[in-house]
Design a protein around this motif. Structure first.
Motif, PDB file in Angstrom:
ATOM      1  N   MET A  65       0.820  -1.208   0.000  1.00  0.00           N
ATOM      2  CA  MET A  65       0.000   0.000   0.000  1.00  0.00           C
ATOM      3  C   MET A  65       0.858   1.265   0.000  1.00  0.00           C
ATOM      4  O   MET A  65       0.542   2.247  -0.665  1.00  0.00           O
ATOM      5  N   ALA A  66       1.961   1.250   0.754  1.00  0.00           N
ATOM      6  CA  ALA A  66       2.797   2.444   0.867  1.00  0.00           C
ATOM      7  C   ALA A  66       3.624   2.686  -0.381  1.00  0.00           C
ATOM      8  O   ALA A  66       3.920   3.842  -0.721  1.00  0.00           O
ATOM      9  N   ASN A  67       4.011   1.623  -1.094  1.00  0.00           N
ATOM     10  CA  ASN A  67       4.978   1.771  -2.177  1.00  0.00           C
ATOM     11  C   ASN A  67       4.428   1.474  -3.568  1.00  0.00           C
ATOM     12  O   ASN A  67       4.900   2.040  -4.544  1.00  0.00           O
ATOM     13  N   GLU A  68       3.458   0.578  -3.657  1.00  0.00           N
ATOM     14  CA  GLU A  68       2.845   0.298  -4.955  1.00  0.00           C
ATOM     15  C   GLU A  68       1.641   1.191  -5.191  1.00  0.00           C
ATOM     16  O   GLU A  68       1.559   1.897  -6.189  1.00  0.00           O
ATOM     17  N   LYS A  69       0.718   1.192  -4.239  1.00  0.00           N
ATOM     18  CA  LYS A  69      -0.444   2.069  -4.339  1.00  0.00           C
ATOM     19  C   LYS A  69      -0.087   3.492  -3.923  1.00  0.00           C
ATOM     20  O   LYS A  69      -0.826   4.430  -4.204  1.00  0.00           O
ATOM     21  N   LYS A  70       1.031   3.631  -3.244  1.00  0.00           N
ATOM     22  CA  LYS A  70       1.595   4.940  -2.884  1.00  0.00           C
ATOM     23  C   LYS A  70       0.654   5.767  -2.006  1.00  0.00           C
ATOM     24  O   LYS A  70       0.615   6.996  -2.086  1.00  0.00           O
ATOM     25  N   LEU A  71      -0.089   5.066  -1.159  1.00  0.00           N
ATOM     26  CA  LEU A  71      -0.991   5.725  -0.235  1.00  0.00           C
ATOM     27  C   LEU A  71      -0.283   6.014   1.079  1.00  0.00           C
ATOM     28  O   LEU A  71       0.671   5.331   1.464  1.00  0.00           O
ATOM     29  N   ARG A  72      -0.760   7.008   1.760  1.00  0.00           N
ATOM     30  CA  ARG A  72      -0.313   7.199   3.139  1.00  0.00           C
ATOM     31  C   ARG A  72      -0.834   6.009   3.938  1.00  0.00           C
ATOM     32  O   ARG A  72      -2.038   5.740   3.960  1.00  0.00           O
ATOM     33  N   THR A  73       0.062   5.292   4.587  1.00  0.00           N
ATOM     34  CA  THR A  73      -0.274   4.006   5.194  1.00  0.00           C
ATOM     35  C   THR A  73       0.163   4.008   6.654  1.00  0.00           C
ATOM     36  O   THR A  73       1.250   4.489   6.978  1.00  0.00           O
ATOM     37  N   ALA A  74      -0.678   3.471   7.510  1.00  0.00           N
ATOM     38  CA  ALA A  74      -0.347   3.444   8.938  1.00  0.00           C
ATOM     39  C   ALA A  74      -0.723   2.112   9.548  1.00  0.00           C
ATOM     40  O   ALA A  74      -1.669   1.449   9.110  1.00  0.00           O
ATOM     41  N   TYR A  75       0.036   1.735  10.553  1.00  0.00           N
ATOM     42  CA  TYR A  75      -0.330   0.604  11.406  1.00  0.00           C
ATOM     43  C   TYR A  75      -0.686   1.147  12.777  1.00  0.00           C
ATOM     44  O   TYR A  75       0.130   1.800  13.428  1.00  0.00           O
ATOM     45  N   LEU A  76      -1.921   0.886  13.202  1.00  0.00           N
ATOM     46  CA  LEU A  76      -2.363   1.247  14.549  1.00  0.00           C
ATOM     47  C   LEU A  76      -2.348  -0.014  15.397  1.00  0.00           C
ATOM     48  O   LEU A  76      -3.170  -0.918  15.215  1.00  0.00           O
ATOM     49  N   SER A  77      -1.385  -0.076  16.308  1.00  0.00           N
ATOM     50  CA  SER A  77      -1.272  -1.203  17.231  1.00  0.00           C
ATOM     51  C   SER A  77      -1.902  -0.797  18.554  1.00  0.00           C
ATOM     52  O   SER A  77      -1.532   0.232  19.127  1.00  0.00           O
ATOM     53  N   LEU A  78      -2.823  -1.602  19.047  1.00  0.00           N
ATOM     54  CA  LEU A  78      -3.475  -1.244  20.308  1.00  0.00           C
ATOM     55  C   LEU A  78      -2.462  -1.147  21.440  1.00  0.00           C
ATOM     56  O   LEU A  78      -2.584  -0.285  22.313  1.00  0.00           O
ATOM     57  N   THR A  79      -1.457  -2.009  21.456  1.00  0.00           N
ATOM     58  CA  THR A  79      -0.490  -2.040  22.548  1.00  0.00           C
ATOM     59  C   THR A  79       0.931  -1.938  22.015  1.00  0.00           C
ATOM     60  O   THR A  79       1.164  -2.017  20.804  1.00  0.00           O
ATOM     61  N   ARG A  80       1.863  -1.828  22.947  1.00  0.00           N
ATOM     62  CA  ARG A  80       3.292  -1.820  22.619  1.00  0.00           C
ATOM     63  C   ARG A  80       3.943  -3.179  22.869  1.00  0.00           C
ATOM     64  O   ARG A  80       5.165  -3.296  22.796  1.00  0.00           O
ATOM     65  N   GLY A  81       3.140  -4.199  23.157  1.00  0.00           N
ATOM     66  CA  GLY A  81       3.688  -5.529  23.383  1.00  0.00           C
ATOM     67  C   GLY A  81       4.353  -5.701  24.729  1.00  0.00           C
ATOM     68  O   GLY A  81       5.229  -6.552  24.900  1.00  0.00           O
ATOM     69  N   ASP A  82       3.909  -4.907  25.726  1.00  0.00           N
ATOM     70  CA  ASP A  82       4.553  -4.907  27.041  1.00  0.00           C
ATOM     71  C   ASP A  82       4.501  -6.256  27.748  1.00  0.00           C
ATOM     72  O   ASP A  82       5.350  -6.563  28.588  1.00  0.00           O
ATOM     73  N   GLY A  83       3.492  -7.063  27.424  1.00  0.00           N
ATOM     74  CA  GLY A  83       3.326  -8.337  28.108  1.00  0.00           C
ATOM     75  C   GLY A  83       3.942  -9.505  27.371  1.00  0.00           C
ATOM     76  O   GLY A  83       3.771 -10.656  27.783  1.00  0.00           O
ATOM     77  N   GLY A  84       4.670  -9.221  26.301  1.00  0.00           N
ATOM     78  CA  GLY A  84       5.214 -10.293  25.483  1.00  0.00           C
ATOM     79  C   GLY A  84       6.525 -10.845  26.000  1.00  0.00           C
ATOM     80  O   GLY A  84       7.093 -10.372  26.982  1.00  0.00           O
ATOM     81  N   GLN A  85       7.009 -11.858  25.301  1.00  0.00           N
ATOM     82  CA  GLN A  85       8.277 -12.484  25.646  1.00  0.00           C
ATOM     83  C   GLN A  85       9.421 -11.679  25.030  1.00  0.00           C
ATOM     84  O   GLN A  85       9.221 -10.727  24.279  1.00  0.00           O
ATOM     85  N   ASN A  86      10.636 -12.106  25.324  1.00  0.00           N
ATOM     86  CA  ASN A  86      11.824 -11.428  24.796  1.00  0.00           C
ATOM     87  C   ASN A  86      12.902 -12.476  24.559  1.00  0.00           C
ATOM     88  O   ASN A  86      13.456 -13.019  25.518  1.00  0.00           O
ATOM     89  N   LEU A  87      13.174 -12.739  23.311  1.00  0.00           N
ATOM     90  CA  LEU A  87      14.140 -13.779  22.967  1.00  0.00           C
ATOM     91  C   LEU A  87      15.589 -13.297  22.975  1.00  0.00           C
ATOM     92  O   LEU A  87      16.500 -14.097  22.850  1.00  0.00           O
ATOM     93  N   ILE A  88      15.797 -11.998  23.104  1.00  0.00           N
ATOM     94  CA  ILE A  88      17.168 -11.484  22.963  1.00  0.00           C
ATOM     95  C   ILE A  88      17.707 -10.830  24.228  1.00  0.00           C
ATOM     96  O   ILE A  88      18.848 -10.361  24.241  1.00  0.00           O
ATOM     97  N   GLY A  89      16.922 -10.782  25.292  1.00  0.00           N
ATOM     98  CA  GLY A  89      17.397 -10.139  26.507  1.00  0.00           C
ATOM     99  C   GLY A  89      16.466 -10.407  27.665  1.00  0.00           C
ATOM    100  O   GLY A  89      15.548 -11.235  27.583  1.00  0.00           O
ATOM    101  N   THR A  90      16.684  -9.695  28.751  1.00  0.00           N
ATOM    102  CA  THR A  90      15.910  -9.918  29.972  1.00  0.00           C
ATOM    103  C   THR A  90      14.816  -8.876  30.184  1.00  0.00           C
ATOM    104  O   THR A  90      14.104  -8.934  31.188  1.00  0.00           O
ATOM    105  N   GLU A  91      14.653  -7.926  29.264  1.00  0.00           N
ATOM    106  CA  GLU A  91      13.644  -6.885  29.458  1.00  0.00           C
ATOM    107  C   GLU A  91      12.244  -7.492  29.538  1.00  0.00           C
ATOM    108  O   GLU A  91      11.889  -8.384  28.757  1.00  0.00           O
ATOM    109  N   GLN A  92      11.455  -6.987  30.456  1.00  0.00           N
ATOM    110  CA  GLN A  92      10.057  -7.369  30.598  1.00  0.00           C
ATOM    111  C   GLN A  92       9.226  -6.112  30.808  1.00  0.00           C
ATOM    112  O   GLN A  92       9.739  -5.018  31.009  1.00  0.00           O
ATOM    113  N   ASN A  93       7.912  -6.280  30.705  1.00  0.00           N
ATOM    114  CA  ASN A  93       6.950  -5.225  31.015  1.00  0.00           C
ATOM    115  C   ASN A  93       7.229  -3.968  30.193  1.00  0.00           C
ATOM    116  O   ASN A  93       7.375  -4.058  28.977  1.00  0.00           O
TER     117      ASN A  93
END
Length: 823
Positions: A65-93
């Protein structure tokens, strides 16, 4: 601040963020990229993609959509993933939320879309829309979604998930449910009318679900109105197909282990009708994406077509005069969010065509609140005619320059920016404690990833046309092993206070030492370090004087902390007092090579736990997996913990009372399954092996997996952290030795009970606990134990990796029993 002034401030901040989003392109682009951007400049319209978490988004759709249709394109994520896992470090929350926010921004810099959020906090896995909305509060999240739709004005909205159990996660289904509500609400002036002083009501034309079958296959749905679109087109100007571009974007989600293979060839996606006007064969059916949709837009379209048709890739600067005419025409077009965004795009393209290098480089990157930022503006260009550096504007004051700069000549001008005493780069959503399961924020920052960075404005003149360019103030330096390095400014508290540990446990009234490091981030100063003692806790000394001799200096002091016999677990606040000012924030830095360095400033707080936990054994080996803080918690319990490397596992393991395998260790270490014969021999001789949760796939037997007997893992989990826990064997040693476990020990657990439980297991295993979420069948695979020779094997999906760092007392007692079994 008056309402009209506040509204203008909010609009200014938002458009400043938009401009800064474009500034990454002010450096020179190649001619193919410039032409791609020109074509996009001549296309209007917008599309919004909605889902729940970082990495939920379909990067292929966004890229297309952003590059072929050349529209202004956005992703609205409800959260920042604070409750997810972390495969590369110890950060949580909140720390993993910051990490994943930066990964999203990095992905958007690849696929060309914009990134927005609501205030919702990811509280971990849940199973129903109702549970998600109960935690978040429907109106709060809906408010943010409606605002962003009104501000962004998408022609179409696409959801990643359906609004029902097929979504596989309550957050997922809630994102689709809320998107459908917001689709209607954004057009209703009676809903959230307070927003209308800043944005206008907006009715998107349609909303569709980016349909998928099980396994995210792209076969069409069996029923319903749907549109099929081939997204695998090759973009000659970028030299990539959209699946290739999408794989590069998706691979930025490293903390989730989403490095993606580059797919080439046909990729057809399906879009199932949800609401609004039905599309006839194309999602963009009956949507005008030309400038004719705006009053006075026809001239802009005509001029841009001429620029595109006459563009000389070998001499892009020849198109600059024509683009300056586009700028004048664009100023005559009716105002709208798209038009404002196009103005920012146009300025970036003009600078790229003229080969303009324009930066604001500060002397350093670490500052304190209220400090002066000194640096220089650097201008160099490849335009055949001189470009005038007219002025530098900072906070309403103007430094007139009036310097003509010839082609390929570097011009520098000094600047000095006064930081506000109240401004820091603490992420705006962490400034206050959350309100329930939602972050708090000022309206000015609604939906934004972060607040705008410190900026200055450079006014330049090209062919007698002024361009006002907002420049983020950065710092650059040379790292011998890397070359030139760019860093964003960090504005920190004047002094930061860091503890060597955030959780300490006392089994008795013994005295323990806490190390505190105070860092001077500003001017020279002196003061005293104190710990605010709770009842029953003795702190010695009461305060420690500190005097700094240089900026950036770190001084470590220590306190002895002793609980009385009747002391209760407490939070102890640590602070540095200087000139009657209290500084009680620590400094946490998140540093990975795929994202910008990110810092935040949580309260300097020690969780002091008075707990009668008994242990057996002393010497524990730990195999770190995806990253957790369980080893530090075990040290607090009194264990000596040795982290084993691959080579060390081949050594003498008999000296260890138990071996603990970290979360996802078998998933992240290919070599670990090859050590199973060694672990088996260790258990046969009397040792205990404890395996924390692993994810499904590829592990079914001891020969190639992680268990001495058949043990299949499913996706069973209990996401309700207060779910009833039933004891299947009340007299089992795991529940009685050396600590007696009761139902009370499962009070105060956070986020969940556990995940990736055993689903089927050999008769050699004993199941100890049973639990389930509301309205579900019992899950008995959270804690399994089996005899292996003289020793023991334990598999547990209980979330010790969350509960122990959070200081959950019952989790410490139960984990001590696991380690002590057989002793």
């Amino acid at each position: 601040m008056q309402s009209s002034s506040r509204n203008q401030f909010t609009k200014t901040l938002f458009f400043l963020f938009l401009i800064l989003f474009q500034i990454k392109s002010f450096a020179q682009n190649n001619s193919g990229e410039i032409l791609q951007r020109l074509e996009k400049l001549n296309t209007v319209g917008a599309v919004m993609y909605v889902a729940a978490h970082p990495d939920d988004e379909n990067q292929l759709f966004l890229s297309y959509m952003a590059n072929e249709k050349k529209l202004r394109t956005a992703y609205l994520s409800l959260t920042r993933g604070d409750g997810g896992q972390n495969l590369i470090g110890t950060e949580q929350n909140e720390a993993v939320g910051l990490l994943r926010t930066q990964e999203l921004l990095k992905a958007r810099s690849v696929d060309g879309a914009e990134q927005y959020f609501t205030r919702a906090i990811d509280f971990g896995y849940c199973k129903t829309t109702e549970e998600a909305l109960e935690f978040w509060n429907l109106d709060t999240v809906l408010y943010d979604m409606v605002y962003r739709i009104r501000a962004f004005q998408p022609d179409i909205i696409v959801t990643r998930f359906p609004p029902d159990s097929r979504a596989g996660h309550g957050h997922h289904s809630a994102s689709a449910f809320l998107a459908a509500l917001a689709f209607d609400a954004a057009a209703n002036p009676k809903i959230f009318p307070d927003q209308l002083s800043l944005v206008k009501v907006w009715q998107s034309k349609r909303i569709y679900w980016n349909f998928y079958n099980r396994g995210f296959t792209n076969t069409p749905p069996d029923e319903g109105d749907f549109v099929r679109t081939d997204l695998s087109i090759y973009n000659e100007l970028l030299g990539l197909s959209y699946p290739e571009l999408a794989a590069k974007a998706r691979s930025q989600h490293r903390s989730q282990g989403f490095g993606a293979a580059i797919r080439r060839g046909e990729r057809i996606e399906n879009f199932l009708y949800t609401k609004g006007e039905r599309a006839d064969g194309d999602l963009l059916d009956n949507i005008n994406t030309s400038w004719t949709r705006y009053k006075n837009g026809e001239l802009v379209s005509m001029l841009l077509k001429d620029v595109i048709n006459s563009f000389n890739p070998q001499k892009p600067a020849e198109s600059v005069p024509a683009l300056l005419q586009v700028k004048k025409a664009l100023n005559m077009v009716e105002d709208s969010p798209i038009v404002e965004q196009k103005k920012a795009e146009l300025s970036a393209i003009i600078l790229a065509m003229a080969g303009v290098y324009l930066e604001a480089d500060a002397e350093k990157f670490i500052y304190a609140k209220g400090e002066n930022v000194k640096g220089q503006v650097e201008l160099l260009h490849q335009y055949p005619s001189p470009i005038e550096l007219v002025a530098i504007e900072i906070d309403g004051s103007t430094k007139n320059v009036g310097k003509l700069v010839e082609k390929n000549q570097l011009e520098t001008q000094s600047f000095e920016l006064k930081l506000s005493p109240n401004f820091s780069t603490q992420p705006y959503f962490l400034e206050k404690e959350p309100a329930g399961n939602n972050y708090q924020r000022e309206l000015a920052f609604i939906n934004l990833p972060f607040q705008a960075e410190p900026t200055i404005k450079a006014v330049i003149k090209i062919d007698n046309v002024d361009l006002s360019i907002e420049l983020p103030v950065i710092h650059k330096y040379v790292e011998p092993a890397q070359g030139e390095v760019y860093k964003k400014l960090e504005v920190r508290p004047n002094f930061s206070v860091n503890l060597d540990q955030n959780v300490m446990i006392w089994n008795t009234t013994e005295q323990k030492k806490l190390e505190v490091t105070v860092q001077n981030n500003s001017l020279l100063g002196e003061g005293k370090v104190k710990i605010q003692a709770a009842n029953g806790w003795k702190i010695s000394p009461a305060e420690v004087p500190v005097k700094f001799n240089s900026v950036g200096e770190r001084i470590r002091v220590s306190f002895d902390i002793t609980p009385s016999k009747n002391a209760l677990s407490s939070d102890l606040n640590v602070e540095f007092v200087s000139n009657n000012q209290v500084f009680d924030q620590s400094l946490v830095e998140i540093s990975y090579d795929h994202i910008p360095n990110t810092s935040y400033f949580p309260k300097a707080n020690l969780k002091a736990i008075k707990l009668d936990v008994k242990t057996k054994g002393n010497n524990i080996a730990y195999v770190m997996g995806a990253g957790d803080e369980v080893p530090q918690a075990m040290v607090q319990m009194g264990y000596k913990v040795t982290q084993l490397s691959e080579a060390e596992i081949n050594g003498n393991l008999s000296k260890y009372d138990a071996i603990v395998i970290g979360i996802r260790a078998y998933n992240v270490h290919d070599w670990l399954a090859q050590k199973n014969d060694i672990f088996k021999k260790y258990m046969e001789q009397g040792g205990t092996v404890i395996v924390q949760y692993q994810t499904t796939g590829g592990f079914s037997s001891f020969a190639n997996g992680f268990s001495p007997y058949k043990l299949d893992l499913g996706r069973d989990r209990v996401s309700e952290e207060d779910a009833e826990v039933r004891f299947l064997q009340k007299n089992h040693p795991l529940l009685n030795t050396p600590n007696q476990i009761t139902a009370k020990d499962f009070d105060g657990w956070i986020q969940e009970r556990g995940l990736y439980f055993g689903s089927e297991w050999d008769s050699n295993f004993e199941s100890v606990l049973s639990m389930n979420d509301s309205s579900e069948t019992p899950k008995d695979g959270s804690l399994l134990i089996a005899k292996v020779g003289k020793g023991q094997y334990i598999y547990t999906g209980l979330s010790f990796f969350r509960e122990l760092p959070a200081g959950v007392e019952g989790a410490y007692k139960l984990f001590a029993n696991l380690v002590s079994v057989g002793k």
